[in-house]
Write a protein that holds these residues in place. Structure first.
Motif, PDB file in Angstrom:
ATOM      1  N   GLN A 123      20.043   4.704  -3.467  1.00 29.40           N
ATOM      2  CA  GLN A 123      19.526   4.264  -4.767  1.00 29.40           C
ATOM      3  C   GLN A 123      18.026   3.985  -4.691  1.00 29.40           C
ATOM      4  N   SER A 124      17.591   3.343  -3.611  1.00 36.94           N
ATOM      5  CA  SER A 124      16.158   3.030  -3.491  1.00 36.94           C
ATOM      6  C   SER A 124      15.336   4.299  -3.289  1.00 36.94           C
ATOM      7  N   THR A 149      10.168   3.868  -6.616  1.00 34.29           N
ATOM      8  CA  THR A 149       9.919   3.725  -5.179  1.00 34.29           C
ATOM      9  C   THR A 149       8.768   4.617  -4.739  1.00 34.29           C
ATOM     10  N   LYS A 150       7.867   4.057  -3.981  1.00 31.68           N
ATOM     11  CA  LYS A 150       6.732   4.801  -3.442  1.00 31.68           C
ATOM     12  C   LYS A 150       6.979   5.087  -1.956  1.00 31.68           C
ATOM     13  N   VAL A 151       6.987   6.354  -1.612  1.00 27.26           N
ATOM     14  CA  VAL A 151       7.194   6.733  -0.211  1.00 27.26           C
ATOM     15  C   VAL A 151       5.851   7.045   0.431  1.00 27.26           C
ATOM     16  N   VAL A 152       5.516   6.301   1.456  1.00 27.00           N
ATOM     17  CA  VAL A 152       4.279   6.519   2.211  1.00 27.00           C
ATOM     18  C   VAL A 152       4.552   7.649   3.199  1.00 27.00           C
ATOM     19  N   GLN A 153       3.974   8.813   2.941  1.00 22.78           N
ATOM     20  CA  GLN A 153       4.261   9.987   3.758  1.00 22.78           C
ATOM     21  C   GLN A 153       3.480   9.930   5.072  1.00 22.78           C
ATOM     22  N   LEU A 154       4.186   9.679   6.152  1.00 23.21           N
ATOM     23  CA  LEU A 154       3.530   9.676   7.459  1.00 23.21           C
ATOM     24  C   LEU A 154       3.109  11.102   7.819  1.00 23.21           C
ATOM     25  N   ARG A 200       8.867  -0.738  -4.680  1.00 23.17           N
ATOM     26  CA  ARG A 200       9.173  -0.738  -3.254  1.00 23.17           C
ATOM     27  C   ARG A 200       8.318   0.317  -2.558  1.00 23.17           C
ATOM     28  N   THR A 201       7.716  -0.030  -1.432  1.00 24.75           N
ATOM     29  CA  THR A 201       6.928   0.939  -0.658  1.00 24.75           C
ATOM     30  C   THR A 201       7.599   1.117   0.701  1.00 24.75           C
ATOM     31  N   ILE A 251       0.863  -1.186   0.000  1.00 23.34           N
ATOM     32  CA  ILE A 251       0.000   0.000   0.000  1.00 23.34           C
ATOM     33  C   ILE A 251       0.896   1.231   0.000  1.00 23.34           C
ATOM     34  N   ASP A 252       0.661   2.139  -0.950  1.00 23.69           N
ATOM     35  CA  ASP A 252       1.647   3.206  -1.173  1.00 23.69           C
ATOM     36  C   ASP A 252       1.190   4.595  -0.745  1.00 23.69           C
ATOM     37  N   THR A 253       0.126   4.669   0.031  1.00 24.68           N
ATOM     38  CA  THR A 253      -0.304   5.967   0.551  1.00 24.68           C
ATOM     39  C   THR A 253      -0.881   5.787   1.946  1.00 24.68           C
TER      40      THR A 253
END
Length: 448
Positions: free
Chosen positions: A385-386, A392-397, A317-318, A229-231
């Motif tokens: 690199q990642s 790459t999907k960063v889940v913004q806390l 990658r999440t 899950i990316d969000t």
């Protein structure tokens, strides 16, 4: 002057919050200046004051950078003020209430408390300055996105990112080799290794987890990396209790006491790292900050670290957003031109690389990526690199939520221990935290 809003009183609700907010607003007005006045550009010369938001561990490297800056700009003097990391947010809050003369020109600002400064109107927007400077196009996009998200304003930036940390799976290469196990670059490999490296009778375990202070953020890293899950939000509802995240948490906590020591229940990061470095545990999930500890314990040939694996082969990658450190330009500064020169210099490729090599973090300046020290530190190189990978999907806390720390730490860490002990289900835990986060999000939107 921007009105002092409810964000400043994170644990108070309803009429009580309004009353306190009005009191703060009146107090700030009575002082005549709450530190949010526009200051001035100044001459670009003279003295500026810089607050280091982690004074002590970083003092030596900052003094080296300041010396190089003053050599390049002999007409500018930088007064260095080290602030202990535990005190920095309260120090800023006190200074804002004290007015212009209490605030620095430049300060170290982390995303964990960036929104608190933004809502008090203490920081100068820097997006336009970046566009007109040598930093244009030179900052890691995912770090920029994290800064924007943490400030609660995706159209503006209120700090220049300088570094970030990242969750890493550390593993003992010698133990993996002895068992013929592949590196934990997939979740199947991870769980297989956790089981095969465990021999409870000999007090050897495949993994150690964090059950004490800081446990929830670490659990979220494991959850979102496994679920894909990316969000963090689906509309105004958190995805934390999505069935895929619940299933991921069940699998993660299922390791406790089966493939981990029972003492993990009370581990904060210090105890967890120390336990891993004693030598009888195969894997640890922590950030890059513990790399030097592992090197001292095992040497370079017996330890390795990889980014959190993708949820499945072929999937992006999440990863959850780790706090991004940066430099803020304070709105009250009377010498913004000189202060900006310092920020631009400190965030340049050479200085940014120098600073991050010293503290063991990921540089924000993309031109630092090929520097020798990164090539010689494989976990840092892999993390960079990642983080720089467009897939790459960063889940913004939601660091911008005033109640974030309360919900994700003090209020629910005892409940996470109940999950580990089997006294609360993973779903019950996720539903409880999700309900509180949804309420906090609605409250923030109403008052922002």
């Amino acid at each position: 002057m921007r009105t002092m809003r409810k964000h400043l009183i994170p644990t108070v609700r309803g009429a009580a919050a309004v009353a306190v907010t009005l009191t703060l607003a009146l107090t700030a007005t009575a002082c005549g200046d709450d530190g949010s006045s526009s200051g001035s550009e100044g001459s670009g010369e003279g003295k500026i004051v810089f607050w280091d938001n982690n004074g002590g561990p970083r003092t030596a490297i900052w003094k080296e950078i300041i010396a190089k800056f003053e050599k390049k700009y002999p007409d500018i003097e930088v007064e260095y003020v080290p602030i202990p990391i535990a005190d920095v947010q309260s120090k800023y809050d006190t200074a804002i209430q004290g007015g212009n003369d209490s605030l620095p020109d430049v300060g170290g600002v982390g995303t964990a408390y960036l929104a608190n400064l933004v809502v008090q109107d203490a920081l100068e927007p820097v997006a336009d300055r970046i566009q007109d400077s040598s930093l244009k196009g030179k900052l890691v996009k995912n770090m920029v996105d994290s800064v924007r998200a943490a400030g609660g304003d995706d159209k503006e930036m209120y700090s220049v990112p300088t570094s970030a940390n990242q969750g890493t799976l550390w593993y003992r290469t010698d133990l993996f080799k002895a068992k013929g196990l592949p590196a934990p670059t997939s979740w199947d490999n991870f769980y297989k290794a956790a089981g095969e490296l465990t021999d409870q009778g000999d007090n050897k375990f495949g993994f150690t987890l964090r059950g004490g202070a800081g446990s929830i953020a670490q659990a979220m890293e494991m959850m979102y990396a496994q679920s894909g899950i990316d969000t963090f939000w689906n509309g105004d509802k958190t995805t934390l209790n999505d069935p895929k995240n619940v299933a991921a948490l069940e699998k993660y906590v299922g390791l406790y006491k089966k493939d981990t020591p029972s003492a993990d229940l009370n581990n904060d990061f210090t105890k967890m790292v120390a336990q891993f470095d004693q030598g009888d545990i195969g894997m640890l999930q922590h950030n890059l900050g513990s790399y030097t500890d592992h090197l001292k314990a095992f040497g370079k040939d017996k330890i390795a670290g990889v980014p959190m694996p993708p949820s499945a082969e072929g999937q992006p990658r999440t990863i959850v957003s780790n706090p991004v450190d940066g430099l803020g330009l304070f709105k009250a500064s009377k010498n913004k031109a000189a202060a900006w020169k310092f920020i631009e210099f400190a965030a340049s490729a050479e200085m940014n690389s120098l600073w991050n090599e010293d503290v063991g973090a990921i540089p924000a300046n993309v031109d630092a990526a090929n520097d020798p020290w990164i090539q010689q530190a494989p976990p840092t190189k892999a993390a960079l690199q990642s983080l720089s990978d467009p897939q790459t999907k960063v889940v913004q806390l939601p660091y911008y939520l005033p109640d974030w720390n309360t919900i994700s730490k003090a209020d629910n860490e005892p409940n996470f221990q109940k999950v580990l002990l089997g006294k609360m289900t993973a779903k019950e835990f996720c539903d409880k935290v999700a309900k509180e986060l949804n309420e906090a999000q609605a409250d923030w939107k109403e008052h922002s």
